[in-house]
Design an enzyme around this catalytic site. Structure first.
Site, short mmCIF file in Angstrom:
data_model
loop_
_atom_site.label_atom_id
_atom_site.label_comp_id
_atom_site.label_asym_id
_atom_site.label_seq_id
_atom_site.Cartn_x
_atom_site.Cartn_y
_atom_site.Cartn_z
N THR A 362 -31.86 49.20 0.17
CA THR A 362 -31.43 48.20 0.85
C THR A 362 -30.17 48.32 1.14
O THR A 362 -29.41 49.21 0.69
CB THR A 362 -31.80 46.97 -0.13
OG1 THR A 362 -33.33 46.80 -0.29
CG2 THR A 362 -31.52 45.68 0.61
N SER A 433 -38.66 38.17 -2.16
CA SER A 433 -37.71 39.19 -1.83
C SER A 433 -36.52 38.97 -2.94
O SER A 433 -36.61 37.85 -3.51
CB SER A 433 -36.76 39.17 -0.61
OG SER A 433 -35.57 39.91 -0.49
#
Length: 552
Positions: A362, A433
């Site tokens: 990420t 998430s």
């Protein structure tokens, strides 16, 4: 009386800088930071710069993000004070179903859930970039995408972290010719500083520059994406792509020590978890307790917030999330009442559901422009190099975000996170998430921050927020040694510099199982504006090798 009021107003206006004297951008790659500043110099605002940074990272940092993935962009618009989260999170394909990753024995098929097109949800980044340009930026989307197009066409230099991820996934990359062509030229790992050129990706970005999101979700590119997916067992359809919708979400807003925190809302779990933890901690003066006791109290708050994450949180369009309850100070009072300041509570004693979390993947960037607009954005393809599958003729690396769903109640995902039915797979649903882009606003100073890091994102952002409230500046937030607890597994993880031997001994005496790592995690980027002094600062995590923080 009117004269006195006027004098006070004038004094107030000179005491605080109304707008930042300079712009600041911090991201995980110098080309992305430079792209953002270039767009600002061309007359764009922070939101245009966010498009340039996002799309450039999609080219140069594909182990962490990409146009085949998704993102949350947390925005603060200065002219009207509007705070909003642009939700470009991926969605499950229409043919997805709850048990799609279970084998004949009812066990999760990890290969299917993590690698190749079977692991991929429908991407949201391109839709998010168009939304930013149409509703918040002032430049054409094509102009803000140009730095990314240049980086794809002309290439960028391979660097250690990217090479390491390619090496780690070489066996998976070898399954797919289009992936081999990019990541294993001539069948070999790229050498340090070798140019990585992506002509097909440049063509895809040009299609978006010309046609907007339709250049990705419809037409030639969409057909190629679906054809490649089906060729290797995937379930994407043209309708899945055409029907993808970006969402505007109201951010989670909470207060701590007189400041307002604006942070990510579901389908992120980050904002609610951070609000819960800070509400629990608000009863203690953390500056007054010794270091080991402070870690103990913070850890116990983390434990409870992650427990709630596993039970309550999912896509708000599919499940009813008790947000008001979870973020209310009274709820935190109840959680705090069960915390023993001297003793850890084992996670299995907390009511809940039935090894090691990973994650430097990420990516994140933070921006503040000279108008006072702010962007805190976290982007992802999930694990490093995601599914390792590039669709023929597109240059698009497919995400493996389907693993962020709960494939089976109580079964950990790649980051060791436990989920329940609130986050089970369903068609068109967004997976839960941990991404936690955050803006902290006080009367006299502002912080914009966030980080990658899988399940550890929430706790890293939390520790940086606490460091901000300790009076420290961005260099400290991003450099701070980190520790983490996520309810299950019931372990307190720490970087090697986080605890002294005496602290480890004290924490173990309180009942914590402490696991210290030699390696570090995270790649935080933050910017700061002191309204009183006019000082603007930016910092990139020293754990990264390609990050750049620049004020100008």
């Amino acid at each position: 009386m009117k004269k006195l009021t006027l004098i006070l107003m004038l004094l107030s206006s000179t005491a605080f800088s109304q707008t930042p004297p300079k712009a600041a951008i911090a991201s995980s790659h110098y080309l992305a930071t430079e792209a953002g500043h270039k767009i600002l110099a061309e007359g764009g605002n922070a939101f245009d710069a966010a498009i340039a940074v996002s799309s450039t990272l999609a080219v140069v940092e594909q182990q962490s993000s990409g146009i085949g993935g998704g993102a949350f962009w947390l925005l603060h618009r200065a002219k009207d004070g509007k705070n909003v989260m642009i939700d470009g999170r991926e969605t499950a394909p229409g043919a997805a179903h709850r048990d799609m990753y279970l084998d004949e024995n009812g066990e999760v098929d990890r290969d299917k859930a993590l690698f190749g097109p079977t692991a991929a949800a429908i991407p949201g980044e391109i839709a998010g970039l168009e939304h930013l340009a149409k509703h918040y930026g002032r430049l054409p989307l094509s102009q803000s995408l140009q730095p990314a197009i240049n980086a794809a066409e002309n290439g960028f230099k391979a660097y250690p972290r990217l090479i390491r991820h390619i090496k780690n996934k070489k066996k998976i990359i070898d399954r797919y010719p289009a992936s081999q062509a990019i990541y294993l030229p001539n069948g070999k790992l790229p050498e340090l500083d070798q140019l990585i050129i992506q002509k097909d990706l440049a063509k895809t970005l040009k299609a978006v520059a010309k046609h907007g999101k339709a250049g990705f979700y419809e037409g030639k590119v969409a057909k190629k994406l679906v054809k490649a997916s089906k060729k290797y067992g995937g379930i994407w359809t043209l309708d899945d792509l055409k029907n993808y919708q970006v969402k505007e979400r109201e951010p989670i807003t909470t207060t701590y020590l007189g400041h307002t925190l604006v942070t990510a809302s579901p389908p992120s779990s980050g904002g609610i978890a951070i609000a819960t933890i800070l509400n629990i901690l608000s009863a203690w003066d953390l500056k007054e307790v010794d270091a080991a006791e402070r870690v103990h109290l913070v850890t116990e708050a983390m434990r409870r917030a992650y427990r709630d994450r596993s039970i309550y949180l999912g896509d708000p369009d599919f499940v009813e999330i008790p947000t008001q309850m979870l973020t209310h100070p009274y709820y935190a009072d109840g959680l705090r009442a069960a915390i023993n300041p001297k003793k850890a509570m084992p996670s299995d004693l907390l009511p809940g559901i039935g090894e090691s979390p990973k994650g430097e993947d990420t990516t994140h960037f933070s921006i503040i422009d000279t108008e006072g607009n702010m962007v805190s954005a976290t982007l992802t393809v999930n694990t490093g190099l995601a599914s390792a599958f590039i669709a023929d003729g597109t240059g698009v690396l497919f995400n493996n975000e389907m693993d962020d769903f709960s494939a089976k109640p109580g079964e950990p995902n790649a980051f060791g996170l436990i989920g329940d039915t609130a986050n089970e797979i369903a068609p068109f649903k967004r997976p839960l998430s941990s991404m936690s882009p955050t803006i902290v606003m006080g009367d006299d100073k502002v912080a914009v921050l966030g980080t990658p890091g899988g399940s550890r994102i929430i706790t890293m952002v939390l520790l940086a927020i606490l460091d901000y409230f300790d009076g420290n500046l961005p260099e400290s937030w991003v450099s701070l040694p980190r520790y983490h607890h996520q309810y299950l597994p019931d372990k307190l993880y720490a970087e090697s510099a986080a605890f002294t031997p005496e602290m480890v001994k004290s924490l173990k005496a309180k009942g914590h199982e402490v696991k210290v790592y030699d390696r570090t995690w995270g790649n935080m980027h933050g910017v700061y504006w002191n309204k009183k002094s006019g000082e603007v600062l930016a910092a990139s995590d020293p754990r990264g090798t390609t990050g750049k923080a620049e004020v100008k």
